[in-house]
Design a protein around this motif. Structure first.
Motif, PDB file in Angstrom:
ATOM      1  N   HIS A   1     -30.893  81.717 -17.146  1.00 53.88           N
ATOM      2  CA  HIS A   1     -32.230  81.530 -16.579  1.00 53.88           C
ATOM      3  C   HIS A   1     -32.627  82.752 -15.755  1.00 53.88           C
ATOM      4  CE1 HIS A   1     -35.336  78.988 -14.367  1.00 53.88           C
ATOM      5  NE2 HIS A   1     -35.167  79.992 -13.529  1.00 53.88           N
TER       6      HIS A   1
ATOM      7  N   ASP B   1     -33.169  85.916 -17.976  1.00 52.30           N
ATOM      8  CA  ASP B   1     -34.424  85.816 -18.725  1.00 52.30           C
ATOM      9  C   ASP B   1     -35.635  85.952 -17.805  1.00 52.30           C
ATOM     10  OD1 ASP B   1     -33.089  85.506 -21.102  1.00 52.30           O
ATOM     11  OD2 ASP B   1     -33.311  83.337 -21.193  1.00 52.30           O
TER      12      ASP B   1
ATOM     13  N   GLN C   1     -36.055  89.639 -16.893  1.00 52.32           N
ATOM     14  CA  GLN C   1     -36.631  90.414 -17.995  1.00 52.32           C
ATOM     15  C   GLN C   1     -38.105  90.072 -18.203  1.00 52.32           C
ATOM     16  OE1 GLN C   1     -34.192  90.927 -21.578  1.00 52.32           O
ATOM     17  NE2 GLN C   1     -32.486  90.000 -20.484  1.00 52.32           N
ATOM     18  N   ALA C   2     -38.466  88.808 -18.036  1.00 54.41           N
ATOM     19  CA  ALA C   2     -39.870  88.412 -18.189  1.00 54.41           C
ATOM     20  C   ALA C   2     -40.729  89.027 -17.095  1.00 54.41           C
ATOM     21  CB  ALA C   2     -39.996  86.890 -18.169  1.00 54.41           C
TER      22      ALA C   2
ATOM     23  N   GLY D   1     -36.867  78.092 -18.658  1.00 50.81           N
ATOM     24  CA  GLY D   1     -37.578  78.793 -19.716  1.00 50.81           C
ATOM     25  C   GLY D   1     -36.654  79.213 -20.840  1.00 50.81           C
TER      26      GLY D   1
ATOM     27  N   THR E   1     -36.848  82.232 -24.153  1.00 50.10           N
ATOM     28  CA  THR E   1     -37.631  83.260 -24.843  1.00 50.10           C
ATOM     29  C   THR E   1     -37.716  82.852 -26.305  1.00 50.10           C
ATOM     30  OG1 THR E   1     -36.769  84.906 -23.298  1.00 50.10           O
ATOM     31  CG2 THR E   1     -37.854  85.733 -25.278  1.00 50.10           C
TER      32      THR E   1
ATOM     33  N   ARG F   1     -37.083  85.137 -29.328  1.00 49.44           N
ATOM     34  CA  ARG F   1     -35.714  85.646 -29.499  1.00 49.44           C
ATOM     35  C   ARG F   1     -34.896  84.768 -30.447  1.00 49.44           C
ATOM     36  NH1 ARG F   1     -32.485  85.558 -24.124  1.00 49.44           N
ATOM     37  NH2 ARG F   1     -34.036  87.145 -23.557  1.00 49.44           N
TER      38      ARG F   1
ATOM     39  N   GLU G   1     -33.110  76.109 -26.498  1.00 50.46           N
ATOM     40  CA  GLU G   1     -32.702  77.202 -27.382  1.00 50.46           C
ATOM     41  C   GLU G   1     -32.599  76.719 -28.825  1.00 50.46           C
ATOM     42  OE1 GLU G   1     -30.016  79.717 -24.122  1.00 50.46           O
ATOM     43  OE2 GLU G   1     -29.038  78.547 -25.692  1.00 50.46           O
TER      44      GLU G   1
ATOM     45  N   ARG H   1     -42.782  75.370 -26.932  1.00 48.67           N
ATOM     46  CA  ARG H   1     -43.680  76.468 -26.529  1.00 48.67           C
ATOM     47  C   ARG H   1     -44.018  76.429 -25.043  1.00 48.67           C
ATOM     48  NH1 ARG H   1     -47.783  75.764 -31.632  1.00 48.67           N
ATOM     49  NH2 ARG H   1     -46.409  76.592 -33.255  1.00 48.67           N
TER      50      ARG H   1
ATOM     51  N   ASP I   1     -41.724  78.563 -22.928  1.00 47.84           N
ATOM     52  CA  ASP I   1     -41.567  79.988 -23.184  1.00 47.84           C
ATOM     53  C   ASP I   1     -41.685  80.758 -21.863  1.00 47.84           C
ATOM     54  OD1 ASP I   1     -41.451  82.093 -25.455  1.00 47.84           O
ATOM     55  OD2 ASP I   1     -43.028  82.833 -24.115  1.00 47.84           O
ATOM     56  N   TRP I   2     -40.850  81.790 -21.720  1.00 44.02           N
ATOM     57  CA  TRP I   2     -40.826  82.526 -20.460  1.00 44.02           C
ATOM     58  C   TRP I   2     -42.158  83.195 -20.135  1.00 44.02           C
ATOM     59  CZ3 TRP I   2     -38.350  81.955 -16.315  1.00 44.02           C
ATOM     60  CH2 TRP I   2     -37.019  81.513 -16.312  1.00 44.02           C
ATOM     61  N   SER I   3     -42.955  83.523 -21.135  1.00 45.19           N
ATOM     62  CA  SER I   3     -44.261  84.122 -20.851  1.00 45.19           C
ATOM     63  C   SER I   3     -45.115  83.194 -20.008  1.00 45.19           C
ATOM     64  CB  SER I   3     -44.981  84.465 -22.161  1.00 45.19           C
ATOM     65  OG  SER I   3     -45.221  83.287 -22.924  1.00 45.19           O
TER      66      SER I   3
END
Length: 368
Positions: free
Chosen positions: A20, A23, A26-27, A169, A171, A174, A274, A337, A340-342
């Motif tokens: 977590h 990720d 990175q997000a 979240g 990704t 990925r 995942e 969805r 998602d990390w976004s």
């Protein structure tokens, strides 16, 4: 925004909280923020450029598991130096209630501090004894996040206060595409498991017992630890051990049914997210966290928690019904969805913005 993130668990060991944090970092970086993470890690560990090691971790029993954490003079000094040199706009601590870097960071810092609580827990003698120390850390928090209703409920009942709910979240992109592992692939008879195989609460023994009643199936197991496989199942069970991130994703794409037989201690279920993002058909125990992620069975099948017979019955039905598997997998891709990390990272940033407005200042070392 310059963000400092505190990871309580060893960076070299797989786990939901560590994943977590990685990720999230990175997000946030992808969204233009400057991020530094501090985590338990040996001096010779290979770390990403945004991670600082705080010293070697030690195994500590926690929440039905054995976690690798750092808590001592060396780690405390490194955390304090990291806070002092970081000049962060906001400090984000994960799991500040456990004896690791989170508590050390709370003691070492002052200013805009946010904490995320991942685990659900019940009141215990250990928590009661440590409560004065824990409250001294919690009093420094300006914002609190829980990844699940269960984690939020535990925190509010134990310590009071308000907590924002922001789920874990994943990704999604990925996990979307990967080649199956060599010699594997969805063939109508493959069940998968991912997790620490020697942790009772992850439920692998329940799955192995159920496998005795699914003679048409074989089992692919990925994760660290050792477990004794019954002799009559050894020709149908493959143990991969701990796998790389890339091979983990390939493993999701190698099975017809991904099974999560966890019995307790799960506040979200990152492995479910995942697997859902990988397009796998999910079969999970009906613990509250898993029911929520799977939409009460709309995005994956459920079986009675701790019941090998129920697991076997559901697994046989899924393996015999490719159209149902495809429908559940399609529903899962839609459902995942929102994790998602976004999306999740933007929700986290809104909490950061809340605690950094109104002249809150920057994160500083607390010299007290």
């Amino acid at each position: 925004m310059k963000v400092g993130i505190v990871c309580p668990y060893s960076w070299d060991m797989p786990g939901g909280v560590k994943q977590h944090i990685d990720d999230l970092a990175q997000a946030l970086i992808a969204q233009g923020h400057e991020v530094s993470v501090i985590a338990p890690a040996a001096d010779d560990d290979e770390l990403p450029p945004y991670v600082t090691g705080a010293g070697r971790a030690m195994p500590v029993p926690y929440n039905g598991s054995v976690a690798r954490m750092s808590f001592g003079f060396i780690s405390a000094a490194r955390v304090r130096r990291w806070v002092r040199d970081g000049d962060f706009d906001v400090l984000h601590i994960h799991e500040p209630l456990i004896p690791s870097l989170g508590v050390l960071a709370c003691w070492a810092a002052k200013g805009p501090i946010v904490a995320t609580f991942h685990a659900s827990f019940t009141r215990s003698r250990a928590i009661a004894v440590a409560e004065p120390l824990l409250r001294s850390a919690l009093e420094k928090l300006h914002g609190r996040i829980a990844v699940s209703d269960a984690a939020r409920k535990s925190l509010v009942e134990q310590f009071g206060g308000d907590t924002v709910l922001i789920p874990n979240g994943v990704t999604v992109a990925r996990y979307a595409e990967a080649e199956p592992l060599e010699g594997w692939g969805p063939d109508g008879a493959t069940i998968g498991f991912l997790g620490r195989v020697d942790e009772e609460r992850k439920g692998l023994p329940i799955l192995l017992e159920a496998l005795k009643s699914i003679p048409e199936a074989k089992l692919l197991v990925a994760g660290p630890g050792e477990v004794k496989v019954p002799k009559e199942l050894r020709d149908r069970v493959t143990m991969l051990g701990m796998v790389s991130e890339a091979d983990k994703i390939r493993a999701y794409h190698s099975v017809d049914v991904f099974c999560a037989p966890n019995t307790r201690g799960e506040s979200f279920g990152i492995v479910l997210a995942e697997a859902m993002a990988s397009g796998a058909t999910v079969l999970a125990s009906d613990i509250p966290a898993f029911r929520r992620v799977l939409g009460e069975g709309q995005a994956g099948a459920l079986f009675r928690n701790g019941d090998p017979e129920s697991l076997a019955q559901e697994a046989r039905a899924l393996l015999a019904a490719p159209e149902r598997r495809a429908k559940l997998a399609a529903e899962a891709l839609v459902a995942v969805r929102k994790y998602d990390w976004s999306t999740v990272a933007r929700d986290v940033v809104r909490v950061y913005e809340t605690v950094t407005t109104g002249g809150a200042g920057r994160v500083e070392e607390d010299a007290q």
